[in-house]
Every structure is written in C-alpha cells, then in structure tokens.
Write an enzyme that holds these catalytic residues in place. Structure first.
Site, PDB file in Angstrom:
ATOM      1  N   GLU A  80     -21.850   7.367   9.583  1.00 30.61           N
ATOM      2  CA  GLU A  80     -21.326   6.049   9.210  1.00 30.61           C
ATOM      3  C   GLU A  80     -21.933   5.581   7.883  1.00 30.61           C
ATOM      4  O   GLU A  80     -21.239   5.001   7.048  1.00 30.61           O
ATOM      5  CB  GLU A  80     -21.597   5.044  10.350  1.00 30.61           C
ATOM      6  N   GLY A  96       5.689   0.016   6.945  1.00 34.58           N
ATOM      7  CA  GLY A  96       5.918   1.148   7.851  1.00 34.58           C
ATOM      8  C   GLY A  96       6.469   2.325   7.078  1.00 34.58           C
ATOM      9  O   GLY A  96       6.390   2.365   5.843  1.00 34.58           O
ATOM     10  N   TRP A  98       0.890  -1.166   0.000  1.00 34.62           N
ATOM     11  CA  TRP A  98       0.000   0.000   0.000  1.00 34.62           C
ATOM     12  C   TRP A  98       0.917   1.202   0.000  1.00 34.62           C
ATOM     13  O   TRP A  98       1.606   1.481   0.979  1.00 34.62           O
ATOM     14  CB  TRP A  98      -0.884  -0.009   1.238  1.00 34.62           C
ATOM     15  N   HIS A 101     -29.192  24.798   7.737  1.00 36.86           N
ATOM     16  CA  HIS A 101     -28.019  25.672   7.719  1.00 36.86           C
ATOM     17  C   HIS A 101     -27.112  25.382   6.528  1.00 36.86           C
ATOM     18  O   HIS A 101     -25.924  25.681   6.573  1.00 36.86           O
ATOM     19  CB  HIS A 101     -27.258  25.537   9.041  1.00 36.86           C
ATOM     20  N   GLU A 133     -16.816   5.060   0.830  1.00 37.93           N
ATOM     21  CA  GLU A 133     -15.675   4.141   0.856  1.00 37.93           C
ATOM     22  C   GLU A 133     -15.726   3.109  -0.266  1.00 37.93           C
ATOM     23  O   GLU A 133     -14.731   2.862  -0.926  1.00 37.93           O
ATOM     24  CB  GLU A 133     -15.666   3.349   2.173  1.00 37.93           C
TER      25      GLU A 133
HETATM   26  C1  G6P Z   1      -9.180   2.642   8.186  1.00 36.70           C
HETATM   27  C2  G6P Z   1     -10.204   1.578   7.861  1.00 36.70           C
HETATM   28  C3  G6P Z   1     -11.511   1.889   8.582  1.00 36.70           C
HETATM   29  C4  G6P Z   1     -11.275   2.027  10.069  1.00 36.70           C
HETATM   30  C5  G6P Z   1     -10.176   3.047  10.387  1.00 36.70           C
HETATM   31  C6  G6P Z   1      -9.741   2.967  11.834  1.00 36.70           C
HETATM   32  O1  G6P Z   1      -9.573   3.844   7.636  1.00 36.70           O
HETATM   33  O2  G6P Z   1     -10.423   1.507   6.477  1.00 36.70           O
HETATM   34  O3  G6P Z   1     -12.436   0.849   8.348  1.00 36.70           O
HETATM   35  O4  G6P Z   1     -12.465   2.436  10.693  1.00 36.70           O
HETATM   36  O5  G6P Z   1      -9.013   2.775   9.601  1.00 36.70           O
HETATM   37  O6  G6P Z   1      -9.149   1.729  12.049  1.00 36.70           O
HETATM   38  P1  G6P Z   1      -9.087   0.991  13.430  1.00 36.70           P
HETATM   39  O7  G6P Z   1      -8.412  -0.298  13.141  1.00 36.70           O
HETATM   40  O8  G6P Z   1      -8.288   1.885  14.344  1.00 36.70           O
HETATM   41  O9  G6P Z   1     -10.478   0.823  13.926  1.00 36.70           O
END
Ligand code: G6P
Length: 633
Positions: free
Chosen positions: A506, A101, A74, A529, A513
């Site tokens: 959400e 990392g 990634w 508003h 997403e």
């Molecule tokens: C990324 C994922 C999300 C997730 C967020 C926080 O953006 O795509 O699905 O909510 O990270 O991740 P965590 O593992 O800390 O819940």
C-alpha cells in the site's frame, strides 16, 4: 467513471451544473462540457482539461437556460480532446447526450449508422447513442430514447436533452450509478450525492435498468427491463446486468420508486480548510474508524445489527475468498491474516479482474468477501455476480451506501468513512481493515474458533485505535522532513512481513499513484530473491518493523540492506529500542496487537506519499491517468 449532472427547474442551470461538476470532478477530469436548452436550440460548450477551463470559457460566453446537463470525462474511447468531450450531439443538433460507462457494441452500431449516412464527429462510444435517438425520433422523446437503449450493450448512465422538449431531461441507468435529486419546482440528476447536496437532500437512487423523466414539475421513473426479466440475459464477459435493457419492448411506470432522505453532512464533502482532500481524509481517520466501529462492539463481542447471516450459516462455510481492486485488495490481504488467525479458515485474497476470469472452484460452502470503497468497481461487481452464480454467499465491505456491489450481495457491512474524494484511498483503507477485523472476530466467535477472552482483548485495543491513529498522525513533522529530503529520488522499495507486507504494498501504491515515483512493495523475505540487487546509497527502502512474531526477521532484513550501503526509513513501535540504532530515519507508532498494526503503520506512508507529491508540485487529489471510481473493465 465520468461525472454527469442534470438540472431542470426555474433557476439558471449553468451555475448549478458547474457547481455539481466541481463536486464530481474526482470521477474524471480530462475534459468537461455542458449543454442547456435555449429558447430555440441547444446551447453548449465543452473544453479539454480541467473544469476551470470550461468555467473560464462560459464566463466569456454565458448560456442562459433553466434546463441542462453537464459532464466531466475520464477517457475510455478516444483520447482527451474537445471533439471527444461530452455532450455529444445529433447531426441537426436538436439532441444531446452525456454518458458514463462503455458501450461495448459501439463499433457495430457506428458502422450501421455510417452506412445510413451519419457523420461522426468523435471517436467516442457515446456518440452512437445520440445518433440512434435522432434516427428513432418520431415526436415521442421517451420512445426514441427507449429504442436507442434497446440497441446498446455494455454499461451506461446517460442523460438526454432535446431542443424539441426544452423542459425535460431523460436519464437511464444500466450498470453505472445515477441518482435523482428531488427539489421544489426543480429536480436534479447526478452520478453521486455530493453534486446535489447543496440543493436537496431528497433523492431517488435509480435502480438498474430504470429510465427517469425529469422536469421542473416532477420525476417519473420507468422500468426498462420489465419485459427482459427472467430471460437470464448475460453478456459474454459474465456481466449479469448484461444486455438486459436491450430486450425491453416497452417502458412501464415503475411501482417501486422510493424517495430517501440523504443523511450526509455537506461539510463532509468539502475540504474544510485543508490544502487537499487527501490530507483532510488522512486526518479524518480517527473519526472514520470510530464511526465504523460505532455500535458494533458490545459486551466484549462483535455485534452486527440487521446482518442477515446467522451464526449457524457462518459456521457452514469452509473457505473464504476475498475479492477487491487496488487499495481495497491490500485491505483484503490484511484480512486474510486476520481470518486465518482468528476464524481458522483458509482464505484467498484475489484481485477482482483475475477472479472474474479464473477457473473458479466455488460453491455453496464458499464465502466471498467483496471489498470496495465505491461499491461501483466494475471488476469487483462482475466477480460478485460470478460468485453468486456459482452458489457462493457474498458479503460486501463498502463505503457507499446503496451502491451497486452491496445491492447485488447477500449481505453488506458499511465502513461509514464518509465520502472519500481524493483519488488515492486513505480513510477508506483503514476503515476497511478495521471492519474486516471485526468481521474476522465475528466469524471466529460464530465458529467457536477463538476464545472469548482473546477476542475481548483485541476489541479492547480496538477501542483505543482512534486515539492511536491520532497519535500516529502526530508524526507529520518528521514525515514532512523526510519528504523534503527524499522527494527527488527516482525509486523506492517498501518491505514488510506477515500482516504488514500488505502495508508495504500500500505504501508503494500510494507513492506511485500521487508522486509518479517508481515504488515497489515486497515481502521482506523476498529481498534476497531479487530486489536487494537494486540497493545502493541513493535508494531508500521503507521498512515496516513493528512488534510482531517476525520482528527479529525484519531486523535481519534491515541489517542486510544497511550492509549494502542502503538507506532505510523505518516504521517501528514506540517502545522499540533496536531499530533506531540501525536506520537513517524512524517514525514511531503506538504499540499494539499485530493484527491492528497495519492500520497504524500505513499512516506514515500515506503522509509520506502526500508530502512527496506536494513537494514535487503535483496535485495529490487528482493524479494523472487515474480515477476514483473505476466503473469500466
Ligand atoms: C481505483 C482507485 C483506488 C481504489 C480502487 C478500487 O483504482 O483509484 O483508490 O482502491 O479503484 O476501488 P473501490 O472503490 O472498489 O475500493
């Protein structure tokens, strides 16, 4: 947030590496690569795009060896390309590394190496690691590895192979996850458990600043920071792991390494007949919530076994801050309402990346709740470290046992949702809300803020939650029809109030997403508003209008949208007779206490996003540009 895997044994390494990479693809998928230790030299292939591209390539050009490593990327430094894909090689190609990392000081290191005549082949931060190793090598691989690590600042899980040490993989962990799988005559390394599950259930969760030497015969673990401890090493970004590793002057054999047995069903890490992980995980929610509540409700009270914070300690806090990212932050927003309602404490729910850089006013009487599915999100981890540095107590709500954030917290409560593979979070979200509600009730009772019978009544309804979630998923057909009709729309608005404005956030997040449709979540009271200016006959608004103290207000908001010719898709309570007369489409959820309603109301929105994504011909499990676990800032 890349996936890394290593194998050293007696079997052909490539099929095992590719199989592991497939299970880690959710961590990154813009390119993939492998390198194995051939008879005289390293043999490798890498390819841009999904893992399948690499698999096809390797079918044409097989690599035979029994030790090797693989990577699924990634991108952070340099765009997705073949050159930027891992593994990265030393100039003479006798060393190769894969890395997860970010190396923060790679610019300086690169400049120094270039001055010494090293020619770089990629734009990645990773490539400096392998050149540093090659430069420091004088016959002792472990020592060359240590010297290179000593110069790195940032976060890494890194694997190293060399043609000069063909049966061996060296691995180091500093701020990025890494586990060692322990087998018979073979050993494994991976970013996450699913990659090794088909081969072994015995694992070592490599701790921060540890180095592992893995061969077919065994695993040796060394403590890289043995000499760095106590110096309070910190990087400029407040990351307490900081450059601790950089100060190590020697490697000491670790005395605290534990092999644990992983108690996880391999099936749980696979699709089980569903088309995608996301829809499988949506359907798993009744069971995931049941598991999360299991053993935690007894005699009308919430009981957390082995929870280190006593009721007396819970009484001492006078404020709560919840920190999280993405979907987990939305769960935090819901929890804000629950803690304020039941425990009568003032709560802030803050996005971790803001929290860590805020002018924080925190101290011993502050309780910080970190919410994270993965337990590895870099910003949340940094927020936890900062909160603890300031003297606050940190409780983490997490799904991944043994991950970094729980390890650095004062206390942890696990959600037991099982592995969540789809990038878009679903079962982690509903279990986070359920567990946060249990925590709110526990806090309320410890502080004497809520009467016993009120708490018992909520818990009684929670018992019915898995069944109610199942019933809500039963609306799938209606939602499919809605998706069929509205999947080509360009914009969506989601609105709700109180406990359910986070549901609106959400719902909008899920849709953008995985469907790449522009969607906004709003508190319905804010419509006037600004956002109501967008409303016309082609613009759908999804309204969460379940039974609550603000039900009438929501009805008025829906009427305002209808009066402007808008299209309304509503989520309403089963017993409701009024919303249906106003709206274009209706999905019903069982009647329940308002504090539980976000757990039900979000399910139709998860399904809507899923079906819209599929209708648009997209892959809901692997949305473009996103990663499941964001382990870099
Ligand atoms: C990324 C994922 C999300 C997730 C967020 C926080 O953006 O795509 O699905 O909510 O990270 O991740 P965590 O593992 O800390 O819940």
């Amino acid at each position: 947030m890349c996936g890394i895997i290593g194998y050293s044994g007696r079997r052909p390494a490539v099929p095992i590496i590719l199989d592991g990479l497939r299970r880690l693809e959710y961590r990154g998928y813009d390119s993939a690569g492998v390198v194995v230790c051939g008879a005289e030299r390293l043999l490798g292939e890498k390819e841009r795009g999904r893992l399948d591209n690499l698999v096809r390539l390797l079918a044409l050009r097989p690599l035979a060896a029994t030790t090797g490593v693989g990577h699924t990327r990634w991108a952070t430094h340099g765009p997705p390309s073949k050159e930027n894909s891992h593994p990265h090689y030393s100039q003479d190609e006798t060393f190769a590394v894969v890395h997860n990392g970010i190396i923060e000081n790679f610019h300086d290191l690169r400049r120094g190496l270039e001055r010494r005549g090293v020619r770089f082949r990629s734009q990645t931060d990773t490539e400096v690691i392998v050149h540093l190793i090659a430069q420091g090598y004088e016959g002792d691989l472990l020592e060359a590895f240590r010297r290179a690590l000593e110069q790195l600042r940032g976060a890494y899980a890194v694997l190293l192979v060399s043609s000069r040490h063909p049966d061996e993989i060296l691995a180091a962990r500093h701020g990025s996850p890494l586990i060692v799988g322990v087998g018979e005559g073979e050993n494994f390394l991976a970013s996450d458990v699913p990659a090794i599950l088909p081969y072994t259930r015995r694992a070592i969760y490599l701790k921060e600043n540890r180095v592992a030497r893995v061969t077919p015969a065994g695993v040796e673990v060394y403590d890289l920071a043995a000499t760095a401890r106590g110096r309070g090493a910190r990087t400029s970004d407040g990351d307490g792991a900081g450059d601790g590793a950089a100060r190590a002057a020697r490697l000491e054999r670790s005395s605290t390494t534990r092999v644990v047995t992983i108690d996880l069903d391999i099936k749980a890490a696979e699709k089980e007949g569903f088309d995608h992980f996301m829809v499988k995980e949506i359907h798993e929610q009744p069971r995931a919530i049941e598991e999360t509540m299991r053993g935690r409700v007894r005699g009308g009270e919430v009981v957390f076994d082995d929870f280190p914070l006593s009721p007396a300690r819970l009484r001492k806090f006078n404020r709560v801050s919840i920190i999280a990212c993405g979907t987990a932050w939305h769960a935090g927003l819901v929890a804000k309402f629950a803690i304020e309602e039941f425990a009568r404490m003032s709560v802030d729910a803050v996005i971790s990346s803001e929290f860590r850089y805020a002018n924080l006013v925190l101290g011993r009487r502050d309780l910080v709740i970190a919410v994270s599915q993965s337990g590895e999100t870099a910003d949340t981890l940094a927020g936890v470290r900062e909160a603890r540095r300031l003297g606050a107590t940190v409780v983490t709500i997490c799904n991944v046992v043994g991950s970094s954030i729980p390890r650095e917290s004062n206390a942890v409560l696990y959600t037991h949702a099982g592995p969540e593979v789809a990038v878009a979070s679903t079962k982690a979200y509903t279990t986070q809300m359920a567990l946060l509600l249990l925590f709110a009730l526990r806090l309320a009772r410890a502080r004497g803020a809520a009467p016993r019978d009120r708490v018992a009544a909520v818990l009684e309804q929670m018992r019915a939650l898995p069944g109610m979630v199942r019933e809500t998923i039963g609306n799938d057909r209606t939602i499919r029809q809605i998706a069929a009709k509205y999947h080509k729309v360009y914009n969506y608005l989601f609105v709700g109030r109180r406990y359910n404005y986070p549901t609106a956030f959400e719902g909008a997040l899920k849709l953008k997403e995985i469907s790449y449709i522009h969607a906004e979540g709003y508190q319905a009271g804010e419509l006037k508003h600004g956002p109501i200016a967008l409303v016309d006959g082609s613009f759908p608004t999804v309204a969460i209008c379940v039974r609550s103290p603000v039900y009438e207000k929501m009805l008025s908001n829906i009427q305002e949208i209808k009066a402007r010719g808008g299209l309304v898709l509503a989520v309403a309570s089963k017993s409701d007779r009024r919303v249906s007369r106003l709206v274009d489409w209706l999905v019903r959820v069982p009647d329940t206490d308002e504090c539980l309603s976000p757990i039900l109301a979000v399910i139709p929105l998860q399904l809507l996003a899923y079906h819209v994504s599929v209708r648009r011909g997209l892959d809901p499990d692997r949305p473009r540009n996103l990663a499941k676990s964001v382990t870099v800032e």
